[in-house]
Design an enzyme around this catalytic site. Sequence first.
Site, PDB file in Angstrom:
ATOM      1  N   SER A   9      62.992  57.519  46.424  1.00 32.36           N
ATOM      2  CA  SER A   9      63.135  56.284  45.644  1.00 32.36           C
ATOM      3  C   SER A   9      63.508  56.636  44.220  1.00 32.36           C
ATOM      4  CB  SER A   9      61.819  55.506  45.640  1.00 32.36           C
ATOM      5  OG  SER A   9      61.869  54.551  44.591  1.00 32.36           O
ATOM      6  N   HIS A  34      66.795  55.444  48.332  1.00 26.99           N
ATOM      7  CA  HIS A  34      66.028  54.195  48.338  1.00 26.99           C
ATOM      8  C   HIS A  34      66.131  53.545  46.956  1.00 26.99           C
ATOM      9  CE1 HIS A  34      62.858  51.543  49.922  1.00 26.99           C
ATOM     10  NE2 HIS A  34      62.286  51.617  48.728  1.00 26.99           N
ATOM     11  N   ASP A  36      65.041  50.425  44.670  1.00 26.00           N
ATOM     12  CA  ASP A  36      64.009  49.389  44.536  1.00 26.00           C
ATOM     13  C   ASP A  36      64.420  48.320  43.528  1.00 26.00           C
ATOM     14  OD1 ASP A  36      61.764  50.164  46.243  1.00 26.00           O
ATOM     15  OD2 ASP A  36      61.701  51.974  45.004  1.00 26.00           O
ATOM     16  N   MET A  38      63.614  44.973  41.631  1.00 30.07           N
ATOM     17  CA  MET A  38      62.476  44.131  41.223  1.00 30.07           C
ATOM     18  C   MET A  38      62.945  43.109  40.193  1.00 30.07           C
ATOM     19  SD  MET A  38      59.564  47.021  40.853  1.00 30.07           S
ATOM     20  CE  MET A  38      59.414  48.349  42.052  1.00 30.07           C
ATOM     21  N   HIS A  73      65.876  47.967  48.808  1.00 35.30           N
ATOM     22  CA  HIS A  73      64.602  47.281  49.042  1.00 35.30           C
ATOM     23  C   HIS A  73      64.502  46.152  48.015  1.00 35.30           C
ATOM     24  CE1 HIS A  73      59.898  47.674  48.760  1.00 35.30           C
ATOM     25  NE2 HIS A  73      60.284  46.483  49.170  1.00 35.30           N
ATOM     26  N   MET A  75      62.813  43.321  46.171  1.00 34.97           N
ATOM     27  CA  MET A  75      61.547  42.666  45.818  1.00 34.97           C
ATOM     28  C   MET A  75      61.927  41.531  44.886  1.00 34.97           C
ATOM     29  SD  MET A  75      59.432  46.204  45.385  1.00 34.97           S
ATOM     30  CE  MET A  75      60.932  47.170  45.387  1.00 34.97           C
ATOM     31  N   MET A 144      54.843  48.504  53.759  1.00 30.33           N
ATOM     32  CA  MET A 144      54.393  48.904  52.424  1.00 30.33           C
ATOM     33  C   MET A 144      52.993  49.502  52.537  1.00 30.33           C
ATOM     34  SD  MET A 144      56.879  48.172  50.390  1.00 30.33           S
ATOM     35  CE  MET A 144      56.060  48.702  48.873  1.00 30.33           C
ATOM     36  N   GLY A 149      55.911  46.886  43.468  1.00 33.48           N
ATOM     37  CA  GLY A 149      56.074  46.646  42.035  1.00 33.48           C
ATOM     38  C   GLY A 149      56.095  47.896  41.176  1.00 33.48           C
ATOM     39  N   PHE A 150      55.424  48.941  41.634  1.00 30.07           N
ATOM     40  CA  PHE A 150      55.325  50.140  40.796  1.00 30.07           C
ATOM     41  C   PHE A 150      55.320  51.392  41.659  1.00 30.07           C
ATOM     42  CE2 PHE A 150      53.249  46.597  38.737  1.00 30.07           C
ATOM     43  CZ  PHE A 150      53.882  46.574  37.495  1.00 30.07           C
ATOM     44  N   GLY A 151      55.856  52.472  41.089  1.00 28.29           N
ATOM     45  CA  GLY A 151      55.745  53.774  41.729  1.00 28.29           C
ATOM     46  C   GLY A 151      54.411  54.405  41.367  1.00 28.29           C
ATOM     47  N   GLY A 152      54.103  55.505  42.033  1.00 30.80           N
ATOM     48  CA  GLY A 152      52.951  56.311  41.651  1.00 30.80           C
ATOM     49  C   GLY A 152      51.589  55.762  42.039  1.00 30.80           C
ATOM     50  N   ASP A 182      56.653  52.972  52.814  1.00 35.71           N
ATOM     51  CA  ASP A 182      56.969  53.032  51.381  1.00 35.71           C
ATOM     52  C   ASP A 182      55.696  52.925  50.553  1.00 35.71           C
ATOM     53  OD1 ASP A 182      58.108  52.788  48.874  1.00 35.71           O
ATOM     54  OD2 ASP A 182      59.244  50.965  49.332  1.00 35.71           O
ATOM     55  N   GLY A 183      55.409  53.984  49.793  1.00 33.38           N
ATOM     56  CA  GLY A 183      54.312  53.941  48.828  1.00 33.38           C
ATOM     57  C   GLY A 183      53.281  55.030  49.054  1.00 33.38           C
ATOM     58  N   GLY A 184      53.144  55.893  48.060  1.00 31.30           N
ATOM     59  CA  GLY A 184      52.091  56.907  48.118  1.00 31.30           C
ATOM     60  C   GLY A 184      52.337  58.010  49.127  1.00 31.30           C
ATOM     61  N   GLY A 204      58.906  58.417  46.013  1.00 28.46           N
ATOM     62  CA  GLY A 204      59.424  58.351  44.647  1.00 28.46           C
ATOM     63  C   GLY A 204      58.804  59.410  43.774  1.00 28.46           C
ATOM     64  N   SER A 205      57.556  59.154  43.347  1.00 31.03           N
ATOM     65  CA  SER A 205      56.924  60.065  42.385  1.00 31.03           C
ATOM     66  C   SER A 205      56.722  61.465  42.966  1.00 31.03           C
ATOM     67  CB  SER A 205      55.601  59.478  41.890  1.00 31.03           C
ATOM     68  OG  SER A 205      54.794  59.088  42.975  1.00 31.03           O
TER      69      SER A 205
END
Length: 227
Positions: A9, A34, A36, A38, A73, A75, A144, A149-152, A182-184, A204-205
């Site tokens: 991402s 990816h 994102d 928003m 993606h 949002m 999800m 809304g946010f990375g990390g 997606d996420g973490g 992402g992160s």
Amino acid sequence: MKNYRIAPSILSADFARLGEEVKNVIQAGADWIHFDVMDNHYVPNLTFGPMICSALKPHAKKPDGTPVPIDVHLMVQPVDALAASFADAGASLISFHPEASGHVHRSVQAIKSKGCQAGLVFNPATPLDVLDWVIDDIDLILIMSVNPGFGGQSFIDSALRKIEQARKRIEASGKDIRLEVDGGIKTDNIARVASAGADTFVAGSAIFGNPDYKAVIDSMRSALAGV
Ligand code: DX5
Ligand code: ZN
């Protein structure tokens, strides 16, 4: 080893050098990019639109020229007009949150009529029920594992159960549908997520937060090789 895909991402990339970041992460082994989107309305953050997507499109290719899919993606709310703009901007896949569309089936058709693959995204508290009526029309399910809304953010474990349920629905449909998470996602949980049934991993992160993108992607692939 299954046909796994790793989708970095660019939300966590250096926005001042996005073209170079896309090139570098592809060189490091990214399968998809990816993207994102928003809107500061559906989610409390604001990122980039179709003009950035079309500016990045020429960079989304492997060194031998093979195109690398841009996985958009959304949002955003509403969905249809922006989805069409992203199709024109070179997106390969476009996913949206069913809560953000007044007419989910219409949004799916709008994406497909532009020649893109269509995906539905499920927030941590959103049930999969809408799939009862649209699974035959979609190409991708995105679960999800954080709130959008946010990375990390940290991986929410209940996503594993939802991935298992989504995998069962895909098997029952008999269709070739990608199951993306997606996420973490990190090197140390990706195998668990794959065991639950996912085949496509947004990170992402974990990738852009390490100076050596290739080392992270390689270690994710070795973790997946053990599944
Ligand atoms: C969150 C985005 C994610 C995000 C993931 O709303 O959809 O794609 O970039 O970031 P990490 O991998 O850092 O959790
Ligand atoms: Zn995303």
